[in-house]
Design a protein around this motif. Sequence first.
Motif, PDB file in Angstrom:
ATOM      1  N   SER A 146      21.047  -6.428  11.595  1.00 49.66           N
ATOM      2  CA  SER A 146      20.506  -5.145  11.137  1.00 49.66           C
ATOM      3  C   SER A 146      21.495  -3.996  11.312  1.00 49.66           C
ATOM      4  O   SER A 146      21.332  -2.934  10.705  1.00 49.66           O
ATOM      5  N   VAL A 147      22.511  -4.195  12.131  1.00 51.74           N
ATOM      6  CA  VAL A 147      23.424  -3.116  12.520  1.00 51.74           C
ATOM      7  C   VAL A 147      24.130  -2.491  11.314  1.00 51.74           C
ATOM      8  O   VAL A 147      24.287  -1.266  11.254  1.00 51.74           O
ATOM      9  N   THR A 148      24.536  -3.284  10.343  1.00 56.54           N
ATOM     10  CA  THR A 148      25.243  -2.744   9.182  1.00 56.54           C
ATOM     11  C   THR A 148      24.392  -1.702   8.465  1.00 56.54           C
ATOM     12  O   THR A 148      24.861  -0.596   8.159  1.00 56.54           O
ATOM     13  N   GLU A 149      23.131  -2.037   8.210  1.00 53.64           N
ATOM     14  CA  GLU A 149      22.227  -1.103   7.531  1.00 53.64           C
ATOM     15  C   GLU A 149      21.936   0.116   8.413  1.00 53.64           C
ATOM     16  O   GLU A 149      21.920   1.249   7.934  1.00 53.64           O
ATOM     17  N   LEU A 150      21.703  -0.122   9.687  1.00 56.19           N
ATOM     18  CA  LEU A 150      21.406   0.974  10.606  1.00 56.19           C
ATOM     19  C   LEU A 150      22.579   1.944  10.719  1.00 56.19           C
ATOM     20  O   LEU A 150      22.382   3.162  10.780  1.00 56.19           O
ATOM     21  N   ASP A 151      23.781   1.419  10.716  1.00 54.90           N
ATOM     22  CA  ASP A 151      24.951   2.289  10.809  1.00 54.90           C
ATOM     23  C   ASP A 151      25.129   3.128   9.543  1.00 54.90           C
ATOM     24  O   ASP A 151      25.669   4.237   9.599  1.00 54.90           O
ATOM     25  N   LYS A 152      24.643   2.645   8.402  1.00 55.59           N
ATOM     26  CA  LYS A 152      24.635   3.458   7.182  1.00 55.59           C
ATOM     27  C   LYS A 152      23.679   4.639   7.344  1.00 55.59           C
ATOM     28  O   LYS A 152      23.962   5.750   6.875  1.00 55.59           O
ATOM     29  N   VAL A 153      22.574   4.416   8.023  1.00 58.79           N
ATOM     30  CA  VAL A 153      21.629   5.506   8.286  1.00 58.79           C
ATOM     31  C   VAL A 153      22.270   6.522   9.228  1.00 58.79           C
ATOM     32  O   VAL A 153      22.131   7.737   9.036  1.00 58.79           O
ATOM     33  N   VAL A 154      22.999   6.042  10.226  1.00 57.16           N
ATOM     34  CA  VAL A 154      23.710   6.943  11.138  1.00 57.16           C
ATOM     35  C   VAL A 154      24.677   7.816  10.347  1.00 57.16           C
ATOM     36  O   VAL A 154      24.729   9.045  10.544  1.00 57.16           O
ATOM     37  N   LEU A 155      25.434   7.218   9.436  1.00 55.86           N
ATOM     38  CA  LEU A 155      26.370   7.989   8.608  1.00 55.86           C
ATOM     39  C   LEU A 155      25.630   9.024   7.770  1.00 55.86           C
ATOM     40  O   LEU A 155      26.065  10.177   7.664  1.00 55.86           O
ATOM     41  N   LEU A 156      24.525   8.619   7.170  1.00 54.83           N
ATOM     42  CA  LEU A 156      23.711   9.536   6.364  1.00 54.83           C
ATOM     43  C   LEU A 156      23.251  10.722   7.209  1.00 54.83           C
ATOM     44  O   LEU A 156      23.342  11.876   6.785  1.00 54.83           O
ATOM     45  N   MET A 157      22.776  10.436   8.408  1.00 51.40           N
ATOM     46  CA  MET A 157      22.305  11.496   9.302  1.00 51.40           C
ATOM     47  C   MET A 157      23.460  12.407   9.736  1.00 51.40           C
ATOM     48  O   MET A 157      23.312  13.618   9.800  1.00 51.40           O
ATOM     49  N   LYS A 188       9.802   2.350  16.028  1.00 50.14           N
ATOM     50  CA  LYS A 188      10.359   2.929  17.255  1.00 50.14           C
ATOM     51  C   LYS A 188      11.682   2.268  17.634  1.00 50.14           C
ATOM     52  O   LYS A 188      12.589   2.935  18.154  1.00 50.14           O
ATOM     53  N   ALA A 189      11.826   0.966  17.372  1.00 49.70           N
ATOM     54  CA  ALA A 189      13.077   0.266  17.676  1.00 49.70           C
ATOM     55  C   ALA A 189      14.217   0.821  16.817  1.00 49.70           C
ATOM     56  O   ALA A 189      15.343   1.004  17.302  1.00 49.70           O
ATOM     57  N   VAL A 190      13.932   1.116  15.555  1.00 54.90           N
ATOM     58  CA  VAL A 190      14.946   1.700  14.673  1.00 54.90           C
ATOM     59  C   VAL A 190      15.314   3.093  15.161  1.00 54.90           C
ATOM     60  O   VAL A 190      16.500   3.441  15.266  1.00 54.90           O
ATOM     61  N   VAL A 191      14.329   3.908  15.494  1.00 59.47           N
ATOM     62  CA  VAL A 191      14.585   5.258  16.007  1.00 59.47           C
ATOM     63  C   VAL A 191      15.412   5.179  17.288  1.00 59.47           C
ATOM     64  O   VAL A 191      16.376   5.935  17.457  1.00 59.47           O
ATOM     65  N   SER A 192      15.074   4.268  18.159  1.00 59.24           N
ATOM     66  CA  SER A 192      15.818   4.105  19.412  1.00 59.24           C
ATOM     67  C   SER A 192      17.288   3.772  19.142  1.00 59.24           C
ATOM     68  O   SER A 192      18.192   4.336  19.770  1.00 59.24           O
ATOM     69  N   TYR A 193      17.528   2.877  18.196  1.00 60.78           N
ATOM     70  CA  TYR A 193      18.907   2.525  17.843  1.00 60.78           C
ATOM     71  C   TYR A 193      19.651   3.770  17.355  1.00 60.78           C
ATOM     72  O   TYR A 193      20.782   4.027  17.775  1.00 60.78           O
ATOM     73  N   LEU A 194      19.032   4.533  16.475  1.00 59.20           N
ATOM     74  CA  LEU A 194      19.675   5.730  15.932  1.00 59.20           C
ATOM     75  C   LEU A 194      20.005   6.725  17.048  1.00 59.20           C
ATOM     76  O   LEU A 194      21.065   7.351  17.039  1.00 59.20           O
ATOM     77  N   GLN A 195      19.100   6.832  18.021  1.00 55.68           N
ATOM     78  CA  GLN A 195      19.342   7.730  19.149  1.00 55.68           C
ATOM     79  C   GLN A 195      20.528   7.251  19.985  1.00 55.68           C
ATOM     80  O   GLN A 195      21.308   8.071  20.469  1.00 55.68           O
ATOM     81  N   THR A 196      20.686   5.937  20.140  1.00 51.95           N
ATOM     82  CA  THR A 196      21.829   5.427  20.909  1.00 51.95           C
ATOM     83  C   THR A 196      23.145   5.737  20.208  1.00 51.95           C
ATOM     84  O   THR A 196      24.188   5.739  20.844  1.00 51.95           O
ATOM     85  N   LYS A 197      23.087   6.028  18.919  1.00 46.55           N
ATOM     86  CA  LYS A 197      24.284   6.367  18.142  1.00 46.55           C
ATOM     87  C   LYS A 197      24.469   7.878  18.012  1.00 46.55           C
ATOM     88  O   LYS A 197      25.268   8.353  17.215  1.00 46.55           O
ATOM     89  N   GLY A 198      23.689   8.648  18.797  1.00 48.39           N
ATOM     90  CA  GLY A 198      23.899  10.083  18.880  1.00 48.39           C
ATOM     91  C   GLY A 198      23.018  10.933  17.977  1.00 48.39           C
ATOM     92  O   GLY A 198      23.205  12.151  17.917  1.00 48.39           O
ATOM     93  N   ILE A 199      22.057  10.332  17.285  1.00 49.86           N
ATOM     94  CA  ILE A 199      21.160  11.118  16.443  1.00 49.86           C
ATOM     95  C   ILE A 199      20.069  11.708  17.344  1.00 49.86           C
ATOM     96  O   ILE A 199      19.408  10.979  18.089  1.00 49.86           O
ATOM     97  N   ALA A 200      19.894  13.012  17.271  1.00 50.07           N
ATOM     98  CA  ALA A 200      18.941  13.710  18.147  1.00 50.07           C
ATOM     99  C   ALA A 200      17.505  13.274  17.885  1.00 50.07           C
ATOM    100  O   ALA A 200      17.093  13.123  16.725  1.00 50.07           O
ATOM    101  N   ALA A 201      16.761  13.089  18.953  1.00 40.58           N
ATOM    102  CA  ALA A 201      15.360  12.664  18.856  1.00 40.58           C
ATOM    103  C   ALA A 201      14.535  13.626  18.014  1.00 40.58           C
ATOM    104  O   ALA A 201      13.601  13.206  17.312  1.00 40.58           O
TER     105      ALA A 201
END
Length: 118
Positions: A26-37, A69-82
Amino acid sequence: PLEAGAGIVLRNIFFDSKSFVLKPESVTELDKVVLLMNDNPALRVQISGHTDNVGQDKDNLLLSDNRAKAVVSYLQTKGIAAARLTAKGFGASRPVADNSTDNGKALNRRTELSVISN
């Protein structure tokens, strides 16, 4: 521009059956969301979890909520503010396909990103 109400189905978010632990693929897709954010610093989103109709409604609702919540948690570990993230589970209440077929069930098991504001 991403406008409020816009939605994206995150196609490559994976969990084992009855689990809310993100699978490594799932990391590849999640990291695209991090970039978008990161590219849209004012962007606020809701991550929505959805299931098929197999099992009890209350179990599916809890599972979908925990997956979001697991997806949100991952995004937070990558520096996206809660404050920019919301998680909500819908269980089987919002199907996009017929739950009487395996393909339909697979389409209904999904994670979505919805724009709250930008």
